[in-house]
Design an enzyme around this catalytic site. Structure first.
Site, PDB file in Angstrom:
ATOM      1  N   THR A  13       0.821  -1.218   0.000  1.00  0.00           N
ATOM      2  CA  THR A  13       0.000   0.000   0.000  1.00  0.00           C
ATOM      3  C   THR A  13       0.852   1.264   0.000  1.00  0.00           C
ATOM      4  O   THR A  13       0.497   2.261  -0.629  1.00  0.00           O
ATOM      5  CB  THR A  13      -0.909   0.002   1.246  1.00  0.00           C
ATOM      6  OG1 THR A  13      -1.809  -1.101   1.133  1.00  0.00           O
ATOM      7  CG2 THR A  13      -1.698   1.277   1.370  1.00  0.00           C
ATOM      8  N   SER A  55       1.575  -7.462  -1.440  1.00  0.00           N
ATOM      9  CA  SER A  55       2.313  -8.536  -0.767  1.00  0.00           C
ATOM     10  C   SER A  55       1.544  -9.844  -0.712  1.00  0.00           C
ATOM     11  O   SER A  55       2.114 -10.882  -0.360  1.00  0.00           O
ATOM     12  CB  SER A  55       2.772  -8.097   0.623  1.00  0.00           C
ATOM     13  OG  SER A  55       1.704  -8.089   1.536  1.00  0.00           O
ATOM     14  N   THR A  86       1.677  -4.800   3.920  1.00  0.00           N
ATOM     15  CA  THR A  86       1.487  -5.260   5.295  1.00  0.00           C
ATOM     16  C   THR A  86       0.933  -6.690   5.381  1.00  0.00           C
ATOM     17  O   THR A  86       1.134  -7.365   6.384  1.00  0.00           O
ATOM     18  CB  THR A  86       0.532  -4.321   6.068  1.00  0.00           C
ATOM     19  OG1 THR A  86      -0.746  -4.327   5.427  1.00  0.00           O
ATOM     20  CG2 THR A  86       1.079  -2.914   6.144  1.00  0.00           C
ATOM     21  N   ASP A  87       0.249  -7.143   4.307  1.00  0.00           N
ATOM     22  CA  ASP A  87      -0.469  -8.423   4.421  1.00  0.00           C
ATOM     23  C   ASP A  87       0.448  -9.597   4.731  1.00  0.00           C
ATOM     24  O   ASP A  87       0.093 -10.474   5.520  1.00  0.00           O
ATOM     25  CB  ASP A  87      -1.259  -8.707   3.130  1.00  0.00           C
ATOM     26  CG  ASP A  87      -2.437  -7.753   2.978  1.00  0.00           C
ATOM     27  OD1 ASP A  87      -2.780  -7.061   3.950  1.00  0.00           O
ATOM     28  OD2 ASP A  87      -3.013  -7.698   1.874  1.00  0.00           O
TER      29      ASP A  87
HETATM   30  N1  ASP Z   1      -2.598  -5.454   0.161  1.00  0.00           N
HETATM   31  C1  ASP Z   1      -1.532  -4.621   0.666  1.00  0.00           C
HETATM   32  C2  ASP Z   1      -0.247  -5.441   0.651  1.00  0.00           C
HETATM   33  O1  ASP Z   1      -0.029  -6.239   1.513  1.00  0.00           O
HETATM   34  C3  ASP Z   1      -1.855  -4.140   2.021  1.00  0.00           C
HETATM   35  C4  ASP Z   1      -0.861  -3.189   2.642  1.00  0.00           C
HETATM   36  O2  ASP Z   1       0.250  -3.012   2.200  1.00  0.00           O
HETATM   37  O3  ASP Z   1      -1.236  -2.585   3.671  1.00  0.00           O
HETATM   38  O4  ASP Z   1       0.535  -5.296  -0.249  1.00  0.00           O
END
Ligand code: ASP
Length: 336
Positions: A13, A55, A86-87
């Site tokens: 993100t 991710s 974050t995932d």
């Molecule tokens: N879908 C995103 C990822 O993991 C979520 C994030 O980065 O907060 O790439």
């Protein structure tokens, strides 16, 4: 003299933009240059656009290439910051903790819940903390998020929307930011022993099974048929598994006899497993399963992949699970 910090962007993100099919990575470090410079303090930043992935699309082979890249670059920098979605960030931080054990510099992984270009994003604050922590010089793999620094092998994503998305599980935070500045708890930064060498061999043949009432032991035959070399079981509570009617624990013994490494932990997030208390755990201990104790699922799965990549010898694999390699597990505190 200012510290030399390498920023490696892998996506998520933090570097995402709205596209036709939804949010997706689209910002390079060049696009984020002014924001990154604004939060860099005295650090002398260098940049590398390594991947541009949500991710959810991270694969084990990306961990191998990322660890190798960090291994190549580590002697040129005082610290490295990895920008990551974050995932699956906690899987990456756990795996890098095993692959890069004994690294002499800080590797700090961060991400954000809103894109760097969003006016009220957490992205700049998280990058500021990651860069600051990378300049502090504590060697090891860490996660910096929402004014907390967490040991890489203890991080877990616990919230999908809030800025406070990560927790340190069964382990104190390595550092926190308050009105006193960044306070590092030096007692919880694991000691490094021995020389640094990237240990990036892993096995992808690892499955995860979560217990639920009514689970059929026949799921285990699909594990061996698929050629899996290891399985991590998220058991109930302290590590309980059923044997009534359909003997799951007995079937597990069959899987182990077929040469599959079986690691048992708990689906409870806090306080870990202990197979010595209940019959539903003791039976599993008697057949000789390996125990994950208070490890996160992220650390348990990646440690199993990593251990199976280091050796095919089941006795050696067991040895890896009798020790903490990078602060990922407290065995003495759980082996009663
Ligand atoms: N879908 C995103 C990822 O993991 C979520 C994030 O980065 O907060 O790439």
């Amino acid at each position: 003299m200012s510290k030399k910090i390498l920023i490696i962007n892998t996506g998520g993100t933090l570097s995402s933009v709205m596209k036709e099919n939804g949010m997706a990575p689209g910002l390079s470090t060049d696009d984020m240059l002014s924001e990154l410079r604004m939060v860099s303090g005295d650090a002398d930043l260098s940049f590398m656009d390594f991947l541009a992935l949500d991710s959810a699309n991270i694969l084990p082979r990306d961990w191998v290439s990322l660890a190798k890249k960090i291994g190549e670059e580590q002697s040129n920098y005082d610290g490295i910051v990895v920008i990551h979605g974050t995932d699956t960030l906690a899987y990456t931080s756990s795996m890098l903790s095993f692959m890069l054990s004994n690294i002499a510099i800080p590797v700090v992984i961060t991400g954000s819940q809103l894109s760097m270009k969003h006016p009220v994003a957490d992205a700049m604050e998280n990058c500021r903390l990651a860069i600051y922590m990378a300049c502090e010089g504590y060697p090891g793999v860490f996660v910096a998020f929402n004014r907390k620094v967490i040991l890489g092998s203890r991080a877990s994503k616990v919230r999908t929307l809030s800025f406070d998305a990560f927790e340190s599980i069964n382990y104190p935070n390595v550092a926190e930011v308050s009105s006193l500045g960044l306070k590092v708890n030096e007692n919880v930064v694991p000691d490094r022993h021995g020389i640094f060498k990237v240990k990036s061999s892993i096995s992808e043949e690892v499955g995860v099974i979560k217990m639920y009432p009514g689970i059929k032991s026949s799921v285990l035959s699909s594990i061996s048929k698929a050629g899996y070399k290891g399985v991590y079981i998220e058991a109930f509570g302290l590590g309980g598994m059923p044997f009534r009617d359909d003997d799951f624990i007995g079937a597990l013994k069959g899987l182990m006899d077929d040469g599959v490494a079986v690691l048992v932990g708990t689906q409870c997030r806090y306080e870990g497993s202990d197979l010595n208390i209940y019959e539903t755990g003791k039976r599993a201990k008697e057949i000789g399963v390996m125990q994950a104790f208070d490890m996160t699922t992220e650390a348990a799965v990646t440690k199993l992949m990593w251990a199976l990549g280091q050796t095919d010898d089941m006795d050696e694999i067991r040895e890896y699970f009798k020790v903490s390699l990078c602060g990922e597990v407290d065995i003495e505190g759980h082996e009663r």
